[in-house]
Design an enzyme around this catalytic site. Structure first.
Site, PDB file in Angstrom:
ATOM      1  CG  ASP A 161      61.829   4.513  59.572  1.00  0.00           C
ATOM      2  OD1 ASP A 161      62.231   3.348  59.385  1.00  0.00           O
ATOM      3  OD2 ASP A 161      60.695   4.909  59.266  1.00  0.00           O
TER       4      ASP A 161
ATOM      5  CE  LYS B 120      49.731   4.586  59.619  1.00  0.00           C
ATOM      6  NZ  LYS B 120      49.893   5.496  58.476  1.00  0.00           N
TER       7      LYS B 120
HETATM    8  C1  LIG Z   1      54.127   4.667  56.453  1.00  0.00           C
HETATM    9  S1  LIG Z   1      55.846   4.663  56.633  1.00  0.00           S
HETATM   10  C2  LIG Z   1      56.209   6.318  56.947  1.00  0.00           C
HETATM   11  C3  LIG Z   1      56.177   7.198  55.743  1.00  0.00           C
HETATM   12  C4  LIG Z   1      56.665   8.599  56.034  1.00  0.00           C
HETATM   13  N1  LIG Z   1      55.746   9.321  56.928  1.00  0.00           N
HETATM   14  C5  LIG Z   1      56.807   9.411  54.776  1.00  0.00           C
HETATM   15  O1  LIG Z   1      56.030  10.344  54.580  1.00  0.00           O
HETATM   16  O2  LIG Z   1      57.709   9.140  53.985  1.00  0.00           O
HETATM   17  C6  LIG Z   1      56.081   3.919  58.186  1.00  0.00           C
HETATM   18  C7  LIG Z   1      57.509   3.837  58.637  1.00  0.00           C
HETATM   19  O3  LIG Z   1      57.517   3.446  60.011  1.00  0.00           O
HETATM   20  C8  LIG Z   1      58.706   2.733  60.248  1.00  0.00           C
HETATM   21  N2  LIG Z   1      58.557   2.012  61.532  1.00  0.00           N
HETATM   22  C9  LIG Z   1      57.809   0.938  61.813  1.00  0.00           C
HETATM   23  N3  LIG Z   1      57.953   0.603  63.114  1.00  0.00           N
HETATM   24  C10 LIG Z   1      58.792   1.523  63.659  1.00  0.00           C
HETATM   25  C11 LIG Z   1      59.314   1.734  64.953  1.00  0.00           C
HETATM   26  N4  LIG Z   1      58.975   0.942  65.965  1.00  0.00           N
HETATM   27  N5  LIG Z   1      60.139   2.775  65.143  1.00  0.00           N
HETATM   28  C12 LIG Z   1      60.487   3.590  64.134  1.00  0.00           C
HETATM   29  N6  LIG Z   1      60.020   3.439  62.879  1.00  0.00           N
HETATM   30  C13 LIG Z   1      59.193   2.417  62.648  1.00  0.00           C
HETATM   31  C14 LIG Z   1      58.863   1.868  59.008  1.00  0.00           C
HETATM   32  O4  LIG Z   1      60.228   1.510  58.846  1.00  0.00           O
HETATM   33  C15 LIG Z   1      58.369   2.804  57.902  1.00  0.00           C
HETATM   34  O5  LIG Z   1      59.451   3.468  57.275  1.00  0.00           O
END
Ligand SMILES: C[S@@+](CC[C@H](N)C(=O)[O-])C[C@H]1O[C@@H](n2cnc3c(N)ncnc32)[C@H](O)[C@@H]1O
Length: 354
Positions: free
Chosen positions: A239, A304
């Site tokens: 991330d 989602k």
């Molecule tokens: C819903 S949050 C995750 C929450 C996490 N599962 C938790 O329990 O704390 C989604 C995350 O996906 C990350 N994200 C979005 N696109 C991404 C990508 N292409 N690669 C890695 N991370 C990504 C965002 O930065 C965000 O922190």
């Protein structure tokens, strides 16, 4: 009286998705019924005039349904029952149905109106079992069958029956978990619930064990990584965002600021988990790549669903995943559920079988 309908519970707001799913799955095996699915009611009725609902109940087990929290064979709702005597009409319908059972659960929809009925349920807690015992329907031995009384308001209740092996063992079909105080986010409960639902408890020591390796795509701030670490796993947390400091201090997490859609693991891992918010099909295609290359043994990921036709989207994604794995002759078990801790999303679990 032969029951001619099925009653399903769901998260309020998902009645039309559940209705579409049940209608599709039933019609695929030659059953046509009519649907009663009121928006935000928290339940769906599938009515099969003149047909035995028990057979369809067995043919579409709860485990195979995405949007249902509970699945019951049901009798016609009792409406307008007198507030002075709610017990007699229930006893009469039970006697007419010939049903016998070992336990009774009183439930309501998962709505504010439903919650307001808790006083009524309490008031019947003793008198109802006693009346049903007296008439011989509530017995010590009755194949572990359970009678559900689903109260939709103070004078309406629907009687349903559940059977062991094809039901949720949680009241209302809701697995309530307490968020650990030290977890970095409440999302942590989504992964914990997924394990309760998809991994049998007796398999936890071998499938969720110390020393295993996992990747968490879209990991920040670390709610899912926290669950993996708690099981003693070593985690690649992918991330751009910051990870929780206490979690990093465990020494079990390697935080990589990379793109989860292109990152490749250095070696074969045990688990892949992914909570990235993106188009469902994009997530599915990425997980497919992991599975076809056998980069992990098991995967849990969210799809989602901000769109209107959520069931159609889920169906399209699951069919695509299933087809790709079949074509590549990769044997796998795929399951998908709308978990209690999921909101506008569903959780998919895939396990490679060989
Ligand atoms: C819903 S949050 C995750 C929450 C996490 N599962 C938790 O329990 O704390 C989604 C995350 O996906 C990350 N994200 C979005 N696109 C991404 C990508 N292409 N690669 C890695 N991370 C990504 C965002 O930065 C965000 O922190």
């Amino acid at each position: 009286m032969i029951p001619h309908e099925l009653l399903f519970y769901c998260r309020p707001g998902f009645e039309h998705d559940l209705g579409a799913e049940v209608t599709d799955k039933a019609s695929l095996i030659g059953w046509n019924g009519s649907l009663q699915a009121e928006t935000n009611s928290g339940y769906v009725r599938f009515i099969l005039p003149g047909k035995p609902a028990n057979a369809l109940h067995r043919e579409i087990p709860l485990d195979t349904l995405v949007f249902a929290r509970q699945s019951l064979v049901a009798l016609p709702p009792l409406v307008g029952i007198s507030r002075d005597d709610r017990i007699s009409p229930i006893v009469s319908q039970v006697l007419e149905s010939g049903w016998s059972f070992e336990s009774i659960w009183q439930e309501t929809p998962d709505t504010n109106d439903g919650k307001a009925l808790s006083g009524l349920i309490k008031a019947l807690e003793r008198s109802l079992p006693s009346a049903l015992k007296k008439c011989g329907a509530l017995r010590r031995k009755a194949g572990k069958r359970r009678l559900h009384l689903f109260w939709t308001n103070g004078d309406s209740v629907q009687l349903g029956m559940s059977f062991p092996g094809n039901r949720s063992e949680q009241p209302g079909g809701i697995l309530r978990l307490r968020a650990p105080r030290e977890a970095p986010s409440r999302s942590t409960l989504k992964l914990e619930e997924a394990w309760h639902v998809f991994v049998p408890r007796d398999a936890w020591p071998t499938r969720l064990s110390e020393g295993m390796q996992a990747a968490d795509l879209g990991a920040a701030p670390g709610g899912w990584t926290y669950q993996l670490v708690r099981k003693g796993m070593y985690v690649y947390a992918i991330d751009n965002g910051p990870m929780d400091k206490a979690l990093m201090a465990t020494g079990q997490v390697e935080h990589l600021r990379e793109d989860g859609f292109v990152w490749e693991p250095p070696n074969r891992l045990d688990w892949l988990v992914c909570d990235i918010v993106d188009k469902p099909m994009r997530v599915v295609e990425m997980v497919e790549r992991w599975l076809l290359r056998r980069w992990c043994r098991e995967a849990v990921f969210n799809l989602k669903l901000p769109m209107k036709q959520r069931w159609q989207e889920v169906e399209r994604c699951l069919s695509c995943l299933d087809q790709q794995l079949r074509e590549a002759r990769v044997a796998a078990e795929i399951r998908c559920r709308h978990l209690y801790h999921d909101r506008e999303e569903v959780t998919v679990h895939v396990r490679l079988l060989a």
